[in-house]
Design an enzyme around this catalytic site. Structure first.
Site, PDB file in Angstrom:
ATOM      1  N   ASP A  57       0.842  -1.192   0.000  1.00 29.32           N
ATOM      2  CA  ASP A  57       0.000   0.000   0.000  1.00 29.32           C
ATOM      3  C   ASP A  57       0.880   1.246   0.000  1.00 29.32           C
ATOM      4  O   ASP A  57       2.056   1.196   0.363  1.00 29.32           O
ATOM      5  CB  ASP A  57      -0.898   0.020   1.245  1.00 29.32           C
ATOM      6  CG  ASP A  57      -1.989  -1.035   1.168  1.00 29.32           C
ATOM      7  OD1 ASP A  57      -2.292  -1.475   0.038  1.00 29.32           O
ATOM      8  OD2 ASP A  57      -2.510  -1.421   2.221  1.00 29.32           O
ATOM      9  N   TYR A  71       6.264  -9.103   7.714  1.00 26.94           N
ATOM     10  CA  TYR A  71       5.879  -7.716   8.004  1.00 26.94           C
ATOM     11  C   TYR A  71       6.344  -7.291   9.385  1.00 26.94           C
ATOM     12  O   TYR A  71       6.525  -8.123  10.284  1.00 26.94           O
ATOM     13  CB  TYR A  71       4.345  -7.566   7.982  1.00 26.94           C
ATOM     14  CG  TYR A  71       3.711  -7.815   6.641  1.00 26.94           C
ATOM     15  CD1 TYR A  71       3.612  -6.808   5.695  1.00 26.94           C
ATOM     16  CD2 TYR A  71       3.191  -9.075   6.328  1.00 26.94           C
ATOM     17  CE1 TYR A  71       3.017  -7.033   4.471  1.00 26.94           C
ATOM     18  CE2 TYR A  71       2.601  -9.314   5.099  1.00 26.94           C
ATOM     19  CZ  TYR A  71       2.515  -8.289   4.176  1.00 26.94           C
ATOM     20  OH  TYR A  71       1.926  -8.518   2.971  1.00 26.94           O
ATOM     21  N   TYR A 124      -4.524  -9.356   4.356  1.00 24.49           N
ATOM     22  CA  TYR A 124      -4.591  -7.915   4.628  1.00 24.49           C
ATOM     23  C   TYR A 124      -4.140  -7.691   6.064  1.00 24.49           C
ATOM     24  O   TYR A 124      -4.829  -8.106   7.013  1.00 24.49           O
ATOM     25  CB  TYR A 124      -6.015  -7.398   4.407  1.00 24.49           C
ATOM     26  CG  TYR A 124      -6.460  -7.477   2.965  1.00 24.49           C
ATOM     27  CD1 TYR A 124      -6.015  -6.533   2.038  1.00 24.49           C
ATOM     28  CD2 TYR A 124      -7.300  -8.493   2.525  1.00 24.49           C
ATOM     29  CE1 TYR A 124      -6.411  -6.600   0.708  1.00 24.49           C
ATOM     30  CE2 TYR A 124      -7.698  -8.564   1.195  1.00 24.49           C
ATOM     31  CZ  TYR A 124      -7.247  -7.612   0.293  1.00 24.49           C
ATOM     32  OH  TYR A 124      -7.637  -7.683  -1.024  1.00 24.49           O
TER      33      TYR A 124
END
Ligand SMILES: [Zn+2]
Length: 502
Positions: free
Chosen positions: A309, A378, A451
């Site tokens: 993103d 992440y 997500y």
């Protein structure tokens, strides 16, 4: 049928030596020294025939070696004159603009050539009888002979190597009699295949149709002869070059990028015809790499192994990407050039790239396939409304993988269909941020396609379980970084100047 008889007949019909060899079904290197091949086949070498071809013409034979006749079957395609014209034509084109080591010739032949092969086929049948097969051509087809003969010569003269993926030189040939002959062919076609002609509004006579339908087994010699001579008469004019077009190779340039800015989109971000952000990762990379390879950077296709993103950084070793560059004028990249490009991209302050290199086209599969199976790494900065407790920390140390159900997030519903997808979370590890007891730094390893923001806060139960539901407290995400991508490609290369000096 003796080889000598065959050659004598071909010579009487004005067939050049290369074509004589084609009718003797010579292979590959046998076209290199024609006289030797003829001798090996016990054929008397006809010293007066000068319209043949030899790969190394002697320099001390100037005026004598003029075109005496034009071969009645190849129309001079295999003559030295044609080679010279072709070479000159290529050198006069944009050829010099391309810095490619490999080439491929694509010669489009006029139909008159095929008609002449057919006429000779009939002539040989008449002369030698049923020993000449009515279904299989008696010669090495011209298309194949072009590969065997012209290709190696042109490659050698240009100092290039043959490669089907190299710079494509498309050569269109014409002959003065082509139109006239095709008109006759249309008439012949109506007579030879009346049923088909009656049932088709317009008959497209193509090279493919000629190859398939026009053989002595399918069209009688007498029918053919109403429109064309058997064997073909000699001609005054040779084949000519009509056009030469160049198409550079498709070059693939790969590397890894690190996104070091939270205000840059992956690809140009345009909303209602207006740019939301003035630049993108794709544009920065293409701007700095593209010009080396092409004058039309707008044709470059940018691909990466996933994306992040706008507000997510991508750190660690970075994300693999590849540029697909069509009609490239160059197919190589030195370390020095690559290093300059890497530096120029770094200077954007938004993206940096490493491991820049040219890769084989087949390697694109690394980026195009298996995306769903890949793991993603992440690091999330998460905020609680109260100080983190030991209990909370313990709940967020998860080393065993678990599955979640994730509804399409509301924020992407405008472009993705509503589904509930199962996703695997491989591990979670949290620690308190130094100096901020209400903030957590969480390292998460997930299946691709998860997500993360929704995994953290749960989005009102649309993602279950979520980190928030696991600790039983509201939790929000403040910043997210991709810290690793499960793809060891492209190979690491050190383009830095220090590596050049060693
Ligand atoms: Zn010939």
């Amino acid at each position: 049928m003796k080889n000598q008889d065959l050659v004598d007949f071909l010579r009487s019909c004005g067939v050049c030596e290369v074509c004589q060899l084609r009718y003797l079904k010579a292979r590959g290197s046998e076209y290199k020294d024609i006289n030797e091949t003829l001798r090996n086949l016990d054929i008397k070498v006809n010293e007066t025939v000068e319209n043949g071809y030899s790969s190394t013409p002697p320099d001390d034979q100037p005026a004598k070696k003029q075109r005496l006749t034009i071969c009645s079957t190849c129309l001079g395609l295999f003559s030295e004159d044609f080679q010279k014209d072709l070479l000159a034509g290529i050198l006069n084109s944009d050829f010099g603009k391309y810095d490619c080591q490999t080439i491929v010739l694509a010669i489009s032949l006029p139909m008159i050539l095929q008609l002449r092969q057919l006429a000779m086929w009939y002539a040989l049948q008449r002369k030698f009888g049923p020993i000449i097969d009515a279904n299989n051509p008696p010669d090495v087809p011209i298309k194949e002979a072009v590969k065997l003969i012209l290709h190696p010569i042109i490659c050698e003269k240009l100092g290039k190597e043959y490669d089907p993926n190299g710079l494509m030189i498309s050569v269109d040939l014409r002959h003065k009699l082509e139109e006239e002959e095709v008109d006759k062919l249309v008439k012949l076609n109506k007579e030879a295949f009346p049923y088909k002609a009656a049932h088709q509004k317009r008959i497209e006579i193509s090279r493919g149709l000629l190859e398939k339908q026009y053989q002595p087994a399918k069209v009688k010699a007498d029918t053919f002869e109403k429109y064309f001579q058997i064997p073909s008469p000699t001609v005054e004019e040779p084949l000519e070059l009509k056009t030469i077009e160049l198409q550079g190779p498709l070059v693939c340039v790969a590397g890894r990028y690190r996104k070091v800015n939270r205000e840059i989109s992956h690809t140009p971000w345009v909303l209602n015809g207006q740019r939301v952000m003035e630049d993108s990762i794709e544009e920065i990379i293409i701007r700095n790499v593209g010009a080396h390879f092409t004058e039309k950077p707008e044709k470059i296709i940018f691909m990466s192994s996933g994306r992040e993103d706008v507000d997510v950084r991508c750190l660690g070793k970075g994300r693999p990407f590849v540029l697909e560059i069509p009609n490239s004028i160059r197919s190589s990249l030195t370390k020095e050039q690559a290093h300059k490009m890497e530096k120029a991209v770094d200077e954007s302050g938004k993206v940096s790239i490493v491991n820049l290199q040219v890769v084989a086209r087949e390697e694109l599969s690394h980026i195009k396939t298996g995306e769903e199976q890949k793991k993603k790494f992440y690091r999330a900065l998460c905020a609680l409304k109260e100080p983190v407790t030991v209990e909370i920390l313990e709940k967020l140390q998860i080393s065993k993988s678990f599955d979640i159900q994730q509804k399409t997030p509301i924020r992407v519903l405008h472009r993705r269909p509503l589904h509930t997808r199962p996703r695997t979370i491989y591990s979670v590890r949290a620690r308190v941020q130094r100096g901020n007891p209400q903030a957590l730094i969480v390292d998460i390893v997930t299946q691709a396609g998860t997500y993360i923001k929704e995994l953290v806060h749960g989005e009102f139960g649309r993602t279950t379980p979520s980190l928030s539901s696991i600790i039983g407290k509201a939790m929000d995400i403040q910043a997210l970084d991709v810290v690793g991508i499960d793809l060891e490609w492209p190979p690491e290369v050190d383009n830095s100047l220090s590596s050049l000096n060693t």
